[in-house]
Design a protein around this motif. Sequence first.
Motif, PDB file in Angstrom:
ATOM      1  N   TYR A 150       1.881   4.267  -6.826  1.00  0.00           N
ATOM      2  CA  TYR A 150       3.255   4.382  -7.320  1.00  0.00           C
ATOM      3  C   TYR A 150       4.154   5.013  -6.272  1.00  0.00           C
ATOM      4  N   LEU A 151       3.684   6.085  -5.639  1.00  0.00           N
ATOM      5  CA  LEU A 151       4.487   6.751  -4.618  1.00  0.00           C
ATOM      6  C   LEU A 151       4.733   5.826  -3.433  1.00  0.00           C
ATOM      7  N   ASP A 152       3.781   4.976  -3.131  1.00  0.00           N
ATOM      8  CA  ASP A 152       3.951   4.021  -2.040  1.00  0.00           C
ATOM      9  C   ASP A 152       5.083   3.044  -2.338  1.00  0.00           C
ATOM     10  N   MET A 153       5.232   2.682  -3.609  1.00  0.00           N
ATOM     11  CA  MET A 153       6.310   1.765  -3.984  1.00  0.00           C
ATOM     12  C   MET A 153       7.667   2.464  -4.083  1.00  0.00           C
ATOM     13  N   LEU A 154       7.667   3.751  -4.439  1.00  0.00           N
ATOM     14  CA  LEU A 154       8.927   4.452  -4.677  1.00  0.00           C
ATOM     15  C   LEU A 154       9.488   5.124  -3.439  1.00  0.00           C
ATOM     16  N   LEU A 155       8.609   5.697  -2.604  1.00  0.00           N
ATOM     17  CA  LEU A 155       9.084   6.470  -1.455  1.00  0.00           C
ATOM     18  C   LEU A 155       9.255   5.588  -0.228  1.00  0.00           C
ATOM     19  N   PRO A 156      10.191   5.901   0.638  1.00  0.00           N
ATOM     20  CA  PRO A 156      10.336   5.150   1.891  1.00  0.00           C
ATOM     21  C   PRO A 156       9.107   5.348   2.773  1.00  0.00           C
ATOM     22  N   HIS A 157       8.760   4.298   3.524  1.00  0.00           N
ATOM     23  CA  HIS A 157       7.563   4.364   4.359  1.00  0.00           C
ATOM     24  C   HIS A 157       7.732   5.349   5.513  1.00  0.00           C
ATOM     25  N   THR A 158       8.952   5.612   5.935  1.00  0.00           N
ATOM     26  CA  THR A 158       9.158   6.501   7.084  1.00  0.00           C
ATOM     27  C   THR A 158       8.996   7.969   6.717  1.00  0.00           C
ATOM     28  N   THR A 159       9.519   8.381   5.569  1.00  0.00           N
ATOM     29  CA  THR A 159       9.481   9.788   5.165  1.00  0.00           C
ATOM     30  C   THR A 159       8.486  10.073   4.045  1.00  0.00           C
ATOM     31  N   GLY A 160       7.912   9.041   3.454  1.00  0.00           N
ATOM     32  CA  GLY A 160       7.046   9.252   2.290  1.00  0.00           C
ATOM     33  C   GLY A 160       5.594   9.508   2.615  1.00  0.00           C
ATOM     34  N   LYS A 161       5.157   9.315   3.857  1.00  0.00           N
ATOM     35  CA  LYS A 161       3.734   9.468   4.186  1.00  0.00           C
ATOM     36  C   LYS A 161       3.275  10.904   4.019  1.00  0.00           C
ATOM     37  N   LYS A 162       4.061  11.872   4.521  1.00  0.00           N
ATOM     38  CA  LYS A 162       3.669  13.275   4.402  1.00  0.00           C
ATOM     39  C   LYS A 162       3.652  13.723   2.941  1.00  0.00           C
ATOM     40  N   ILE A 163       4.619  13.242   2.166  1.00  0.00           N
ATOM     41  CA  ILE A 163       4.656  13.605   0.746  1.00  0.00           C
ATOM     42  C   ILE A 163       3.437  13.049   0.031  1.00  0.00           C
ATOM     43  N   ARG A 164       3.057  11.813   0.348  1.00  0.00           N
ATOM     44  CA  ARG A 164       1.891  11.197  -0.291  1.00  0.00           C
ATOM     45  C   ARG A 164       0.612  11.937   0.068  1.00  0.00           C
ATOM     46  N   VAL A 165       0.493  12.398   1.309  1.00  0.00           N
ATOM     47  CA  VAL A 165      -0.699  13.150   1.718  1.00  0.00           C
ATOM     48  C   VAL A 165      -0.784  14.472   0.963  1.00  0.00           C
ATOM     49  N   CYS A 166       0.343  15.155   0.805  1.00  0.00           N
ATOM     50  CA  CYS A 166       0.360  16.419   0.067  1.00  0.00           C
ATOM     51  C   CYS A 166      -0.007  16.206  -1.401  1.00  0.00           C
ATOM     52  N   VAL A 167       0.576  15.180  -2.008  1.00  0.00           N
ATOM     53  CA  VAL A 167       0.274  14.884  -3.411  1.00  0.00           C
ATOM     54  C   VAL A 167      -1.187  14.478  -3.565  1.00  0.00           C
ATOM     55  N   ALA A 168      -1.705  13.670  -2.639  1.00  0.00           N
ATOM     56  CA  ALA A 168      -3.101  13.248  -2.706  1.00  0.00           C
ATOM     57  C   ALA A 168      -4.045  14.442  -2.596  1.00  0.00           C
ATOM     58  N   THR A 169      -3.721  15.384  -1.712  1.00  0.00           N
ATOM     59  CA  THR A 169      -4.557  16.588  -1.568  1.00  0.00           C
ATOM     60  C   THR A 169      -4.584  17.386  -2.860  1.00  0.00           C
ATOM     61  N   GLU A 170      -3.430  17.550  -3.493  1.00  0.00           N
ATOM     62  CA  GLU A 170      -3.374  18.289  -4.752  1.00  0.00           C
ATOM     63  C   GLU A 170      -4.151  17.574  -5.852  1.00  0.00           C
ATOM     64  N   LEU A 171      -4.040  16.246  -5.916  1.00  0.00           N
ATOM     65  CA  LEU A 171      -4.762  15.487  -6.933  1.00  0.00           C
ATOM     66  C   LEU A 171      -6.273  15.556  -6.718  1.00  0.00           C
ATOM     67  N   ILE A 172      -6.698  15.535  -5.463  1.00  0.00           N
ATOM     68  CA  ILE A 172      -8.131  15.632  -5.170  1.00  0.00           C
ATOM     69  C   ILE A 172      -8.676  16.988  -5.586  1.00  0.00           C
ATOM     70  N   LEU A 173      -7.945  18.061  -5.269  1.00  0.00           N
ATOM     71  CA  LEU A 173      -8.388  19.404  -5.665  1.00  0.00           C
ATOM     72  C   LEU A 173      -8.442  19.538  -7.184  1.00  0.00           C
ATOM     73  N   CYS A 174      -7.455  18.976  -7.861  1.00  0.00           N
ATOM     74  CA  CYS A 174      -7.452  19.017  -9.333  1.00  0.00           C
ATOM     75  C   CYS A 174      -8.628  18.237  -9.901  1.00  0.00           C
ATOM     76  N   SER A 175      -8.984  17.126  -9.261  1.00  0.00           N
ATOM     77  CA  SER A 175     -10.103  16.305  -9.740  1.00  0.00           C
ATOM     78  C   SER A 175     -11.420  17.064  -9.633  1.00  0.00           C
ATOM     79  N   TRP A 176     -11.657  17.709  -8.498  1.00  0.00           N
ATOM     80  CA  TRP A 176     -12.916  18.428  -8.290  1.00  0.00           C
ATOM     81  C   TRP A 176     -12.994  19.671  -9.171  1.00  0.00           C
ATOM     82  N   PHE A 177     -11.966  20.512  -9.121  1.00  0.00           N
ATOM     83  CA  PHE A 177     -12.012  21.764  -9.871  1.00  0.00           C
ATOM     84  C   PHE A 177     -11.858  21.539 -11.376  1.00  0.00           C
ATOM     85  N   GLY A 178     -11.046  20.547 -11.761  1.00  0.00           N
ATOM     86  CA  GLY A 178     -10.902  20.246 -13.181  1.00  0.00           C
ATOM     87  C   GLY A 178     -12.199  19.756 -13.797  1.00  0.00           C
TER      88      GLY A 178
END
Length: 324
Positions: A126-154
């Motif tokens: 979803y973020l890939d479709m909504l965010l611009p490819h030039t500025t959205g990569k760093k945001i997607r990496v941050c969100v992905a890291t948070e989701l991964i941590l939530c998946s493991w610890f949750g």
Amino acid sequence: MAESTEHFGGEDDTPVSMFHYINRKALASFELIFCISGLVTNFVVIAGILLEPKLRRSSKHFIIVNICIVCLIQIGVLGTTNTYSSITNHYIVGPDNCFSIVLEAIGYFNVSVVLMLVTALCIDAYLDMLLPHTTGKKIRVCVATELILCSWFGSAILIVPLVVYGKIEPTSCDFNLKEKYRTMLGLLHYLPQAVIVFFLGSLLLLCTIIKRGRDSLTQRPNEFPIDILVACLIVITLNLPFSVFSTAFNYCSKEDGDACASMYTFWAVSSRLSFSTFVVLPYVWMLSKVIRQSLHRVLCCCSKQPNLNRNSYVSVYTDNDLRL
């Protein structure tokens, strides 16, 4: 969910082995093939992603690497343990090694983590479709890291009832958990995550179709997320039978006859379907074109070089001469 404790029985009943009703050699061959295939393919996918600089910096493939790690844990611990039990007809859980609670916890944990990580893949799409490819990569990496941590610890937090209410028999080292708590664990580690995956997967399919229809009028549409959608379908359908079995769990003994045989057959099929999730997922990631290209370069031990030849330089030189 641990597949090593493959016998059931009531308090006054003689435990019944699964191999009373299922061919042990055929089951062992099936499990051995699945374990070898799953270990090799997951390692290959991880290598293909880590050796490709572009994929290493991608949030989507960062999540896929974590899914492959979970698959390796499931196959390397539960898969090999179960295969050893089928080949030798000797259960690794016994008076000398009380390992049953660890196997039980790993089984519930891995299913929950995989479902939550597939949910993270949908959110990243979803973020890939909504965010611009030039500025959205760093945001997607941050969100992905948070989701991964939530998946493991949750998923780790959801195992607390298993540790608190479960107990190990001192004589046999079998892990016992009351039926209501086992049902609760089966529901908590599958049902909420499966509903979220189904909802996000369906919404992703709808949004992708709409976006591709609009982009086709103005520009070249992006790659269809077939790998994410197939992964959503696989993690829901293959884990559903075992979740149903865990919810409707019951005991049986030799006197139950056909009813006991049916329960063991359903248990064997549903547990192996759940295990096959971790074997099939690396093949799903190969549906992506970029991963196939990366795996091709890794397996061939070479990379594509620019197609430069003398004719191109000659043509440039000739054009300059003509201009002069």
